[in-house]
Motif scaffolding. Structure first.
Motif, short mmCIF file in Angstrom:
data_model
loop_
_atom_site.label_atom_id
_atom_site.label_comp_id
_atom_site.label_asym_id
_atom_site.label_seq_id
_atom_site.Cartn_x
_atom_site.Cartn_y
_atom_site.Cartn_z
N THR A 166 -4.06 -28.54 -4.78
CA THR A 166 -2.85 -28.45 -3.95
C THR A 166 -2.39 -29.83 -3.48
OG1 THR A 166 -4.06 -28.17 -1.87
CG2 THR A 166 -3.55 -26.16 -3.12
N GLU A 177 -3.19 -22.17 0.28
CA GLU A 177 -4.47 -22.73 -0.16
C GLU A 177 -5.64 -21.90 0.38
OE1 GLU A 177 -7.19 -26.66 0.66
OE2 GLU A 177 -5.04 -26.99 0.24
N VAL A 217 0.49 -24.45 -6.37
CA VAL A 217 -0.97 -24.54 -6.48
C VAL A 217 -1.33 -24.53 -7.95
CG1 VAL A 217 -1.22 -22.03 -6.26
CG2 VAL A 217 -3.18 -23.51 -5.77
#
Length: 266
Positions: A166, A177, A217
Motif C-alpha cells: 500500500t 490496509e 492495494v
C-alpha cells in the motif's frame, strides 16, 4: 491484438491485471534470446485464479507481456526500489538477473512501446477508476500479481504467501490496509506481510489517492500457493487454488463492503 481487455462491472472494486499477458509481437520476440522467449516472469494464471470471485468487479487486463514493456513501472523509467535489484520499464534481465535480449531495445523503441502498450493500458485503467468513482463516490483498485517465492536476485529468503503493498499506507485509507491484512493473517496455513519487500508498484503508487476517493492495494501472491510448481510449464493446481480462492474472495467482498464507509454514492 488489443493491448488491454476491459470487463466492466457495476461495483466499487477494479481489478488490475498488468502482468498476466503473454502476447509478444513477432518483431520483438525475434530479438529476445532463448531465455527471454520462455516468458518466465509472467504472473501465470492470475486471471483464472481471480475469475468470478467478486460479482460486479471491473477487470482491466494487459494482454502484452512485461518483457514488451512493464505496465507496472513508471513510464519515465524511475526505479521503484532505488538501490535494490529490480527490473525496469522494459526489463533487460529476468528476475534471476540473466539477460533476456539478443538485441536490447533502443530508447526510441522503448518510447514507441510506451505509446503503443503502456499508455493504452493506463488510459483504460484510469477511465474505469473514474467511472466507478463517479457511480460510488469511491473506487478501490486491487492490483493482482504473483511471483515465485524464492528469487535470490530480488530478495533474501522466501516470500510470504501474501505480500500486501500500500506504499507504506499512503495508497489507501487505513481501513483498507487493515481489512486485507487481517484476512490474510487469519488465513490458516498461509503467511503474510504488509509493505515488506513489495510495497506496491507504480500502479498502486500512482492511482492510490485516498483524499481523491481512489484507494489502491497490491497483492503479490507466492506462486507456490496455486501452481503445481514454480517452474515451467507453470501448471495451475486446482487443489491449491481451491484452498486459496475463498480467502481471496473474502478480501474482495470485504473491500466492496467497505466502499460506502470510504465515500458514499454521489
Amino acid at each position: 491484438m488489443t493491448p488491454v481487455e476491459v470487463i466492466r462491472g457495476d461495483g466499487p472494486v477494479v481489478l488490475g491485471l498488468p502482468h498476466t499477458g503473454t502476447h509478444v509481437p513477432d518483431a520483438i520476440a525475434a530479438r529476445l534470446n532463448a531465455r527471454g522467449r520462455g516468458l518466465d516472469d509472467t504472473d501465470w494464471h492470475v486471471e483464472r485464479l481471480y475469475d468470478g470471485l467478486l460479482v460486479g468487479a471491473t477487470t482491466v487486463r494487459a494482454t502484452f507481456h512485461r518483457y514488451v514493456i512493464d505496465a507496472n513501472r513508471d513510464p519515465a523509467g524511475a526505479s521503484l526500489y532505488p538501490g535494490q535489484n529490480t527490473t525496469g520499464l522494459v526489463p533487460l534481465t529476468d528476475f534471476d538477473g540473466e539477460d533476456i535480449w539478443d538485441e536490447p531495445p533502443t530508447a526510441d523503441e522503448i518510447e514507441a512501446r510506451r505509446a503503443a502498450f503502456h499508455a493504452p493500458y493506463h488510459a483504460a485503467l484510469a477511465a474505469e477508476l473514474d467511472r466507478v468513482r463517479e457511480v460510488h463516490g469511491v473506487a478501490i483498485l486491487y492490483d493482482c500479481h504473483s511471483i515465485r517465492s524464492h528469487i535470490p536476485f530480488l530478495f533474501d529468503g522466501t516470500l510470504p504467501d501474501y505480500s500486501i503493498g500500500t506504499n507504506d499506507g499512503a495508497a489507501c485509507d487505513p481501513r483498507v490496509e487493515a481489512a486485507v491484512t487481517r484476512i490474510c493473517a487469519a488465513a490458516d496455513g498461509y503467511t503474510s506481510v504488509a509493505n515488506g519487500r513489495f510495497k506496491g508498484g507504480w500502479t498502486t503508487r500512482h492511482y492510490g489517492r485516498p483524499a481523491d476517493g481512489v484507494h489502491a492495494v497490491q497483492m503479490e501472491l507466492a506462486q507456490s500457493t496455486y501452481l503445481a510448481a514454480e517452474s515451467a510449464p507453470w501448471d495451475y493446481d486446482d487443489d491449491k487454488a481451491s484452498r486459496l480462492r475463498p480467502h481471496l474472495a473474502r478480501i474482495l467482498d470485504t473491500l466492496a463492503g467497505l466502499a460506502p464507509q470510504l465515500g458514499g454514492p454521489r
